[in-house]
Each structure stands twice: as structure tokens, then as C-alpha cells.
Design a protein around this motif. Structure first.
Motif, PDB file in Angstrom:
ATOM      1  N   ILE A  27       0.861  -1.231   0.057  1.00 14.66           N
ATOM      2  CA  ILE A  27      -0.042  -0.163  -0.082  1.00 14.66           C
ATOM      3  C   ILE A  27       0.921   1.227  -0.062  1.00 14.66           C
ATOM      4  N   LEU A  28       1.879   1.194   0.770  1.00 13.05           N
ATOM      5  CA  LEU A  28       2.693   2.273   0.876  1.00 13.05           C
ATOM      6  C   LEU A  28       3.424   2.656  -0.579  1.00 13.05           C
ATOM      7  N   ARG A  29       4.020   1.495  -1.022  1.00 19.60           N
ATOM      8  CA  ARG A  29       4.787   1.486  -2.364  1.00 19.60           C
ATOM      9  C   ARG A  29       3.674   2.336  -3.386  1.00 19.60           C
ATOM     10  N   ASP A  30       2.519   1.679  -3.244  1.00 21.44           N
ATOM     11  CA  ASP A  30       1.574   2.452  -4.247  1.00 21.44           C
ATOM     12  C   ASP A  30       1.364   3.634  -4.126  1.00 21.44           C
ATOM     13  N   LEU A  31       1.123   4.278  -2.908  1.00 23.49           N
ATOM     14  CA  LEU A  31       0.840   5.823  -2.505  1.00 23.49           C
ATOM     15  C   LEU A  31       2.262   6.498  -2.496  1.00 23.49           C
ATOM     16  N   PHE A  32       3.345   5.915  -2.646  1.00 20.33           N
ATOM     17  CA  PHE A  32       4.717   6.642  -3.041  1.00 20.33           C
ATOM     18  C   PHE A  32       4.662   6.746  -4.552  1.00 20.33           C
ATOM     19  N   ASN A  52     -11.665  -6.614   2.862  1.00 17.22           N
ATOM     20  CA  ASN A  52     -11.538  -6.474   4.212  1.00 17.22           C
ATOM     21  C   ASN A  52     -10.203  -6.215   5.079  1.00 17.22           C
ATOM     22  N   THR A  53      -9.229  -6.820   4.081  1.00 14.49           N
ATOM     23  CA  THR A  53      -7.848  -6.909   4.490  1.00 14.49           C
ATOM     24  C   THR A  53      -7.256  -5.493   4.180  1.00 14.49           C
ATOM     25  N   LEU A  54      -7.473  -4.987   2.973  1.00 10.95           N
ATOM     26  CA  LEU A  54      -7.155  -3.805   2.564  1.00 10.95           C
ATOM     27  C   LEU A  54      -7.644  -2.518   3.316  1.00 10.95           C
ATOM     28  N   SER A  55      -9.069  -2.617   3.700  1.00  9.42           N
ATOM     29  CA  SER A  55      -9.648  -1.904   4.686  1.00  9.42           C
ATOM     30  C   SER A  55      -8.971  -1.939   6.001  1.00  9.42           C
ATOM     31  N   ALA A  56      -8.804  -3.157   6.536  1.00  6.54           N
ATOM     32  CA  ALA A  56      -7.955  -3.327   7.810  1.00  6.54           C
ATOM     33  C   ALA A  56      -6.496  -2.527   7.993  1.00  6.54           C
ATOM     34  N   ARG A  57      -5.798  -2.692   6.669  1.00 10.77           N
ATOM     35  CA  ARG A  57      -4.459  -2.467   6.635  1.00 10.77           C
ATOM     36  C   ARG A  57      -4.707  -0.531   6.521  1.00 10.77           C
ATOM     37  N   LEU A  58      -5.480  -0.262   5.812  1.00 13.95           N
ATOM     38  CA  LEU A  58      -5.645   1.209   5.733  1.00 13.95           C
ATOM     39  C   LEU A  58      -5.915   1.949   7.195  1.00 13.95           C
ATOM     40  N   LYS A  59      -6.973   1.344   7.893  1.00 13.82           N
ATOM     41  CA  LYS A  59      -7.178   1.850   9.090  1.00 13.82           C
ATOM     42  C   LYS A  59      -5.951   1.842  10.253  1.00 13.82           C
TER      43      LYS A  59
END
Length: 105
Positions: A27-32, A52-59
Motif C-alpha cells: 500500500i505504501l509503495r503504491d502511495l509513493f 476487508n484486508t485492505l480496509s484493515a491495513r488502511l485503518k
């Protein structure tokens, strides 16, 4: 690194509690690489991640101050995600992982 660090006192352990999971780093890679992204944009760049995994990681990343969610639509509420200053400070770590990963093939 020798010394009397307990697991909770160790800076590496604390960092891994926040970003030490595969999806969080990706996620951080893509935001960079791409700048602010919406949930769907993140999901498309991470094949195989469950919503649900993406949502949990973002939170988790938001709770830890690494990313922030910015409202872009009120009805229904929709957000885009971007790096905070704390998140941007991870750039050298991601670059080092990238370089190290190049040598692993």
C-alpha cells in the motif's frame, strides 16, 4: 543491536507492528509511486488482496499516522488515501527494500 531490548522496547519491533506486513508495505509503495489513491485504485494495484484486508491495513496505517484519509465525496462518504509526513519519511526504507529485492532473484 546487542543489548537489553525487550520486544516492546525494540525500535525494529515497533516499526514492524506498523508496517511489517506485506500488504501494508505494498500500500505504501503504491502511495509513493502514484500519489493519493482511492480504495478501488489501491485494490486494483494489489491483486489478491481481500477488501476487508485492505480496509484493515488502511485503518491501521491511518491510526498510526502513516497515511491520512481525505474525504472526496459526501454522499456516500468516500475517501482517498495519501501519505502523511510520517509516511513520507519511510521513503528510504522502501527504496532500500526495493534495492535489496533486486538482488534476491
Amino acid at each position: 543491536m546487542a543489548g537489553g531490548y525487550g520486544i516492546t522496547d525494540c525500535p525494529i519491533a515497533r516499526a514492524l507492528d506498523i508496517v511489517g506486513e506485506k500488504w501494508s508495505l505494498l500500500i505504501l509503495r503504491d502511495l509513493f509511486r502514484k500519489g493519493p489513491l482511492r480504495f478501488q485504485g489501491l485494490a486494483e494495484g494489489l491483486p489478491g488482496i481481500a477488501p476487508n484486508t485492505l480496509s484493515a491495513r488502511l485503518k491501521l496505517l491511518e491510526t498510526q499516522g502513516v497515511i491520512e484519509a481525505r474525504l472526496y465525496e459526501n454522499h456516500p462518504p468516500r475517501y482517498e488515501y495519501l501519505l502523511t509526513e510520517k509516511g513520507r519519511s519511510l521513503a528510504p526504507v522502501l527504496k532500500a527494500l526495493y534495492k535489496w529485492g533486486e538482488t534476491c532473484s
